[in-house]
Design an enzyme around this catalytic site. Structure first.
Site, mmCIF file in Angstrom:
data_model
loop_
_atom_site.group_PDB
_atom_site.id
_atom_site.type_symbol
_atom_site.label_atom_id
_atom_site.label_comp_id
_atom_site.label_asym_id
_atom_site.label_seq_id
_atom_site.Cartn_x
_atom_site.Cartn_y
_atom_site.Cartn_z
ATOM 1 N N LYS A 89 0.803 -1.231 0.000
ATOM 2 C CA LYS A 89 0.000 0.000 0.000
ATOM 3 C C LYS A 89 0.839 1.286 0.000
ATOM 4 O O LYS A 89 0.384 2.349 0.414
ATOM 5 C CB LYS A 89 -1.015 0.043 1.164
ATOM 6 C CG LYS A 89 -1.848 -1.187 1.372
ATOM 7 C CD LYS A 89 -2.307 -1.860 0.109
ATOM 8 C CE LYS A 89 -3.332 -1.087 -0.668
ATOM 9 N NZ LYS A 89 -3.645 -1.810 -1.941
ATOM 10 N N SER A 90 2.068 1.167 -0.473
ATOM 11 C CA SER A 90 2.946 2.339 -0.490
ATOM 12 C C SER A 90 3.151 2.894 -1.891
ATOM 13 O O SER A 90 3.960 3.795 -2.087
ATOM 14 C CB SER A 90 4.312 1.953 0.105
ATOM 15 O OG SER A 90 4.143 1.491 1.417
ATOM 16 N N TRP B 123 0.364 -7.480 -13.143
ATOM 17 C CA TRP B 123 0.954 -8.609 -12.398
ATOM 18 C C TRP B 123 1.780 -9.521 -13.305
ATOM 19 O O TRP B 123 2.537 -10.344 -12.808
ATOM 20 C CB TRP B 123 -0.120 -9.389 -11.634
ATOM 21 C CG TRP B 123 -1.231 -9.960 -12.470
ATOM 22 C CD1 TRP B 123 -1.159 -11.056 -13.264
ATOM 23 C CD2 TRP B 123 -2.569 -9.462 -12.570
ATOM 24 N NE1 TRP B 123 -2.373 -11.272 -13.869
ATOM 25 C CE2 TRP B 123 -3.260 -10.309 -13.452
ATOM 26 C CE3 TRP B 123 -3.253 -8.382 -12.001
ATOM 27 C CZ2 TRP B 123 -4.601 -10.123 -13.797
ATOM 28 C CZ3 TRP B 123 -4.580 -8.203 -12.328
ATOM 29 C CH2 TRP B 123 -5.256 -9.051 -13.214
ATOM 30 N N HIS C 213 6.970 -7.422 -1.863
ATOM 31 C CA HIS C 213 6.710 -6.787 -0.562
ATOM 32 C C HIS C 213 7.559 -7.420 0.534
ATOM 33 O O HIS C 213 7.328 -7.162 1.715
ATOM 34 C CB HIS C 213 5.241 -6.981 -0.160
ATOM 35 C CG HIS C 213 4.252 -6.319 -1.061
ATOM 36 N ND1 HIS C 213 4.386 -5.034 -1.515
ATOM 37 C CD2 HIS C 213 3.069 -6.764 -1.559
ATOM 38 C CE1 HIS C 213 3.342 -4.735 -2.277
ATOM 39 N NE2 HIS C 213 2.530 -5.755 -2.315
ATOM 40 N N PHE D 174 -2.993 8.865 -11.897
ATOM 41 C CA PHE D 174 -4.046 8.088 -11.221
ATOM 42 C C PHE D 174 -5.227 7.892 -12.168
ATOM 43 O O PHE D 174 -5.783 6.788 -12.261
ATOM 44 C CB PHE D 174 -4.479 8.826 -9.947
ATOM 45 C CG PHE D 174 -5.444 8.051 -9.107
ATOM 46 C CD1 PHE D 174 -5.007 7.020 -8.287
ATOM 47 C CD2 PHE D 174 -6.798 8.343 -9.130
ATOM 48 C CE1 PHE D 174 -5.898 6.288 -7.506
ATOM 49 C CE2 PHE D 174 -7.704 7.626 -8.357
ATOM 50 C CZ PHE D 174 -7.248 6.599 -7.539
ATOM 51 N N ALA E 242 -5.283 7.931 -15.535
ATOM 52 C CA ALA E 242 -4.966 7.009 -16.634
ATOM 53 C C ALA E 242 -4.959 5.569 -16.134
ATOM 54 O O ALA E 242 -5.520 4.667 -16.762
ATOM 55 C CB ALA E 242 -3.609 7.367 -17.246
ATOM 56 N N ARG F 160 -8.011 3.480 -4.994
ATOM 57 C CA ARG F 160 -9.067 4.036 -4.151
ATOM 58 C C ARG F 160 -9.126 5.563 -4.279
ATOM 59 O O ARG F 160 -10.033 6.108 -4.876
ATOM 60 C CB ARG F 160 -8.793 3.595 -2.701
ATOM 61 C CG ARG F 160 -9.908 3.803 -1.724
ATOM 62 C CD ARG F 160 -9.442 3.329 -0.351
ATOM 63 N NE ARG F 160 -8.258 4.047 0.094
ATOM 64 C CZ ARG F 160 -8.274 5.139 0.841
ATOM 65 N NH1 ARG F 160 -9.416 5.652 1.262
ATOM 66 N NH2 ARG F 160 -7.149 5.737 1.210
ATOM 67 N N GLY G 112 -5.773 7.665 -4.097
ATOM 68 C CA GLY G 112 -4.512 8.110 -4.694
ATOM 69 C C GLY G 112 -4.073 9.485 -4.248
ATOM 70 O O GLY G 112 -3.565 10.271 -5.051
HETATM 71 P P1 A3P Z 1 -5.048 4.640 -1.574
HETATM 72 O O1 A3P Z 1 -5.697 3.411 -1.011
HETATM 73 O O2 A3P Z 1 -4.643 5.603 -0.503
HETATM 74 O O3 A3P Z 1 -5.870 5.288 -2.655
HETATM 75 P P2 A3P Z 1 -0.020 -0.489 -3.585
HETATM 76 O O4 A3P Z 1 0.091 -0.478 -5.053
HETATM 77 O O5 A3P Z 1 1.302 -0.542 -2.873
HETATM 78 O O6 A3P Z 1 -0.977 -1.535 -3.111
HETATM 79 O O7 A3P Z 1 -0.589 0.928 -3.131
HETATM 80 C C1 A3P Z 1 -1.908 1.270 -3.431
HETATM 81 C C2 A3P Z 1 -2.079 2.739 -3.152
HETATM 82 O O8 A3P Z 1 -1.409 3.499 -4.175
HETATM 83 C C3 A3P Z 1 -3.559 3.135 -3.199
HETATM 84 O O9 A3P Z 1 -3.687 4.195 -2.255
HETATM 85 C C4 A3P Z 1 -3.674 3.598 -4.641
HETATM 86 O O10 A3P Z 1 -4.789 4.420 -4.897
HETATM 87 C C5 A3P Z 1 -2.351 4.361 -4.793
HETATM 88 N N1 A3P Z 1 -2.006 4.594 -6.214
HETATM 89 C C6 A3P Z 1 -1.913 3.690 -7.202
HETATM 90 N N2 A3P Z 1 -1.633 4.294 -8.368
HETATM 91 C C7 A3P Z 1 -1.540 5.614 -8.115
HETATM 92 C C8 A3P Z 1 -1.264 6.768 -8.914
HETATM 93 N N3 A3P Z 1 -1.063 6.698 -10.231
HETATM 94 N N4 A3P Z 1 -1.249 7.984 -8.310
HETATM 95 C C9 A3P Z 1 -1.450 8.084 -6.977
HETATM 96 N N5 A3P Z 1 -1.724 7.022 -6.166
HETATM 97 C C10 A3P Z 1 -1.763 5.799 -6.722
#
Ligand code: A3P
Length: 286
Positions: free
Chosen positions: A43-44, A71, A98, A219, A221, A247, A249
């Site tokens: 989630k980073s 993936w 991870h 986000f 795109a 979610r 972003g």
């Molecule tokens: P949020 O749940 O806060 O929206 P991971 O890929 O490590 O699982 O991280 C997912 C998080 O990265 C989610 O955060 C997701 O929305 C965010 N994310 C993915 N693509 C993004 C983008 N292009 N710009 C900003 N945030 C992005």
């Protein structure tokens, strides 16, 4: 829904996608010098970085990102399926993980392969993980945010402690083949961040190609790209009726979720666990 968790290397994993065998195979993974590893605590910003790396590899051309699921482009090393895909992919490979550093492929440490490590404000990681745990079927339902926060702070969640993960990986800073960046830096200056990544990867891009990376890794795109938004995920893995993978972003969403008291409690543990690391992060108080 499977709620079976198991422990390996002192870390919790969900049994639906991971097994001791897959984790041992990851540890023994034959690393190539031209491998690029996309490493994060979950989630980073893993899939964001994966998109950026995919686009850099293609000089900004979005066709690969629009035709192959993320993936498969940058498989997760620690799952058996991901491992198989990583072995089969054409070099130079992008491989996501991870894993905490002590469980990472041993061969990496004697190789010229590169690791890109993305960190994010742990309060936003917590909130993002809280929502993710509600849609990702291998994970247990998180219950209340307060209870989940306690578990997160204790490292009693899949992939273990955020503090251990970040501290462990950041010990590698200063190594030529290790680059770290924050989700917040990507947010604040995506173009500049991509330029820094290109220079680390020794993959220069023209200004037009750079623009294309920035546009296609946004986000918006990614949310519209079925190869990047997990809309192709099987229902037994992701329950998308409860929310999207991509979610919000944004940075700082934790302010909409944590009470002042919860935030204070978080800060106390944060200060204690991060003491002495000697790194300043964008979310640290001035
Ligand atoms: P949020 O749940 O806060 O929206 P991971 O890929 O490590 O699982 O991280 C997912 C998080 O990265 C989610 O955060 C997701 O929305 C965010 N994310 C993915 N693509 C993004 C983008 N292009 N710009 C900003 N945030 C992005």
């Amino acid at each position: 829904m499977s709620h079976g968790y198991f422990q390996h290397g002192g870390v919790t994993f969900p049994g639906l996608l991971y097994s001791p065998r897959s984790l041992e195979a990851a540890r023994e993974f034959p690393v190539e010098d031209d491998d690029v590893f996309n490493v994060t605590y979950q989630k980073s910003g893993t899939v964001w970085m994966l998109e950026i790396l995919s686009l850099i590899r293609q000089d900004g051309d979005p066709r690969w990102c629009r035709s192959v699921p993320n993936w498969d482009r940058g498989p997760w090393l620690e799952t058996l399926l991901g491992l198989r895909r990583a072995r089969a992919n054409a070099r130079p490979r992008i491989i996501s993980s991870h894993l905490p550093v002590h469980m990472f492929p041993k061969a990496f440490f004697g190789s010229k392969a590169k690791v890109i490590y993305t960190v994010r404000d742990p309060k936003d990681v917590l909130v993002s993980l809280f929502h993710f745990a509600r849609i990702f079927r291998p994970y247990r339902d998180p219950g209340s945010l307060g209870d989940f926060m306690d578990k997160f702070l204790q490292g009693d969640v899949p992939f273990g402690s955020w503090f251990q993960h970040v501290r462990g990986w950041l010990q590698l800073r200063g190594r030529e083949n290790f680059f770290w960046i924050s989700y917040e830096e990507l947010q604040q200056d995506l173009r500049g961040s991509v330029q820094r990544l290109c220079s680390f990867l020794c993959h220069p891009l023209s200004p037009a190609a750079l623009d294309a990376v920035v546009t296609n890794a946004s986000f918006a795109a990614m949310s519209h790209n079925p190869m990047s938004n997990f809309s192709l995920s099987p229902g037994f893995i992701l329950d998308r009726s409860r929310g999207p993978f991509l979610r919000k972003g944004i940075s700082g969403d934790w302010r909409n979720h944590l009470s002042p008291e919860q935030s204070r409690r978080f800060d106390l543990v944060y200060r204690e666990r991060m003491e002495g690391l000697g790194v300043s992060f964008p979310w640290d108080p001035p």
